[in-house]
Design a protein around this motif. Structure first.
Motif, mmCIF file in Angstrom:
data_model
loop_
_atom_site.group_PDB
_atom_site.id
_atom_site.type_symbol
_atom_site.label_atom_id
_atom_site.label_comp_id
_atom_site.label_asym_id
_atom_site.label_seq_id
_atom_site.Cartn_x
_atom_site.Cartn_y
_atom_site.Cartn_z
ATOM 1 N N MET A 130 0.791 -1.437 0.025
ATOM 2 C CA MET A 130 -0.063 -0.209 0.037
ATOM 3 C C MET A 130 0.532 0.926 0.147
ATOM 4 O O MET A 130 1.959 1.429 0.546
ATOM 5 C CB MET A 130 -0.978 0.199 1.336
ATOM 6 C CG MET A 130 -2.063 -1.186 1.351
ATOM 7 S SD MET A 130 -3.173 -0.525 2.707
ATOM 8 C CE MET A 130 -4.232 0.973 1.286
ATOM 9 N N CYS A 171 5.113 -6.600 -7.455
ATOM 10 C CA CYS A 171 4.384 -5.649 -7.125
ATOM 11 C C CYS A 171 3.769 -4.652 -7.072
ATOM 12 O O CYS A 171 3.108 -4.545 -9.038
ATOM 13 C CB CYS A 171 5.626 -4.432 -6.839
ATOM 14 S SG CYS A 171 5.002 -3.069 -5.686
ATOM 15 N N THR A 172 2.356 -4.802 -6.737
ATOM 16 C CA THR A 172 1.243 -3.873 -6.938
ATOM 17 C C THR A 172 0.766 -3.284 -6.003
ATOM 18 O O THR A 172 1.029 -2.850 -4.579
ATOM 19 C CB THR A 172 0.047 -4.709 -6.687
ATOM 20 O OG1 THR A 172 0.510 -6.154 -6.944
ATOM 21 C CG2 THR A 172 -1.363 -4.448 -7.117
ATOM 22 N N LEU A 173 0.841 -1.696 -6.324
ATOM 23 C CA LEU A 173 0.597 -0.387 -5.832
ATOM 24 C C LEU A 173 -1.068 0.472 -5.835
ATOM 25 O O LEU A 173 -1.276 -0.213 -6.916
ATOM 26 C CB LEU A 173 1.705 0.863 -6.172
ATOM 27 C CG LEU A 173 3.488 0.196 -6.580
ATOM 28 C CD1 LEU A 173 3.772 2.107 -6.928
ATOM 29 C CD2 LEU A 173 4.284 0.133 -4.898
ATOM 30 N N ILE A 174 -0.818 0.089 -4.103
ATOM 31 C CA ILE A 174 -2.137 0.790 -3.915
ATOM 32 C C ILE A 174 -2.527 2.235 -3.482
ATOM 33 O O ILE A 174 -1.954 2.230 -2.652
ATOM 34 C CB ILE A 174 -3.034 -0.843 -2.483
ATOM 35 C CG1 ILE A 174 -3.214 -1.401 -3.671
ATOM 36 C CG2 ILE A 174 -4.149 0.214 -2.618
ATOM 37 C CD1 ILE A 174 -3.548 -2.932 -2.440
ATOM 38 N N PRO A 187 -6.128 -0.718 -6.374
ATOM 39 C CA PRO A 187 -4.359 -1.343 -6.851
ATOM 40 C C PRO A 187 -4.795 -1.657 -8.318
ATOM 41 O O PRO A 187 -5.554 -1.093 -9.097
ATOM 42 C CB PRO A 187 -5.276 -3.085 -6.566
ATOM 43 C CG PRO A 187 -6.668 -3.032 -6.319
ATOM 44 C CD PRO A 187 -6.851 -1.343 -6.064
ATOM 45 N N GLY A 188 -3.331 -1.096 -8.348
ATOM 46 C CA GLY A 188 -2.753 -1.051 -9.479
ATOM 47 C C GLY A 188 -2.716 -2.724 -10.280
ATOM 48 O O GLY A 188 -2.750 -3.626 -9.842
ATOM 49 N N THR A 189 -1.853 -3.033 -11.584
ATOM 50 C CA THR A 189 -1.328 -3.429 -12.213
ATOM 51 C C THR A 189 -0.051 -4.333 -11.799
ATOM 52 O O THR A 189 1.038 -3.922 -11.466
ATOM 53 C CB THR A 189 -1.304 -3.609 -13.951
ATOM 54 O OG1 THR A 189 -2.459 -2.521 -14.296
ATOM 55 C CG2 THR A 189 -0.787 -4.721 -14.576
ATOM 56 N N PRO A 190 0.569 -5.395 -11.360
ATOM 57 C CA PRO A 190 1.516 -6.953 -10.903
ATOM 58 C C PRO A 190 2.527 -5.974 -11.741
ATOM 59 O O PRO A 190 2.395 -6.706 -12.848
ATOM 60 C CB PRO A 190 0.565 -7.630 -10.718
ATOM 61 C CG PRO A 190 -0.680 -7.932 -10.496
ATOM 62 C CD PRO A 190 -1.626 -7.004 -11.538
#
Length: 174
Positions: free
Chosen positions: A1, A127-130, A135-138
């Motif tokens: 996150m 890594c997936t940024l939220i 959530p974004g794309t891994p």
């Protein structure tokens, strides 16, 4: 996150955010178990320099300070000059290369199952940024060890361990 750092005048810079890594509990338990096995193996092979203190069970920053103070005072008694150089690896965890770490482990004849586990663990990171709950794309992560993982400090120490043995003269404490 990805969380906003409070009190920033602008949120246009990446340094205005704090990244929190969330792992599953079972994963952390497995990583801790592997860390114990790996630590036992590398200690038997003498992979750590005797002056390695940080991130190892039973050794702390306090122990490193005591060792440094003792060595400096011992050298000062016969009127020798003593100098100290302190270095900090900024974002050191982010720079660990999976292939180099695996090579270091293989060269020291660490059991192949541990080398394979470390290579697999570091080779399959994503890594997936939220941002604000969305959530974004891994994205695959090709280098580095994850902060917040129980095994990451040990993997970083193994990665930088050859630096200790490359200092021809002087005392190195880590």
């Amino acid at each position: 996150m990805v969380l906003d750092k409070p009190g920033k005048s602008s949120y246009e810079s990446p340094s205005s955010f704090r990244i929190i890594v969330l792992f599953h509990t079972f994963s952390k338990i497995l990583e801790k178990m592997i860390a114990i096995c790996l630590l036992t193996a590398v200690r038997l092979k003498g992979l750590f320099h005797p002056n390695q203190f940080g991130s190892l069970p039973g050794l702390s920053t306090y122990d490193a300070c005591l060792s440094l103070t003792h060595d400096v005072r011992t050298l000062q008694r016969p009127c020798l000059k003593v100098a100290s150089l302190f270095l900090d690896f900024k974002a050191g965890f982010d720079e660990v290369d999976n292939e180099t770490l695996a090579r270091i482990l293989r060269e020291h004849r660490i059991p192949p199952y541990l080398v394979s586990w470390v290579s697999s663990f570091l080779g399959e990171l994503s890594c997936t940024l939220i941002f604000q709950g969305a959530p974004g794309t891994p994205a695959p992560v090709n280098v580095g060890v994850p902060q917040g993982s129980p095994i990451s400090p040990l993997l970083f120490l193994l990665y930088v361990a050859p630096l200790h043995f490359s200092v021809p003269r002087g005392l190195m404490i880590s």
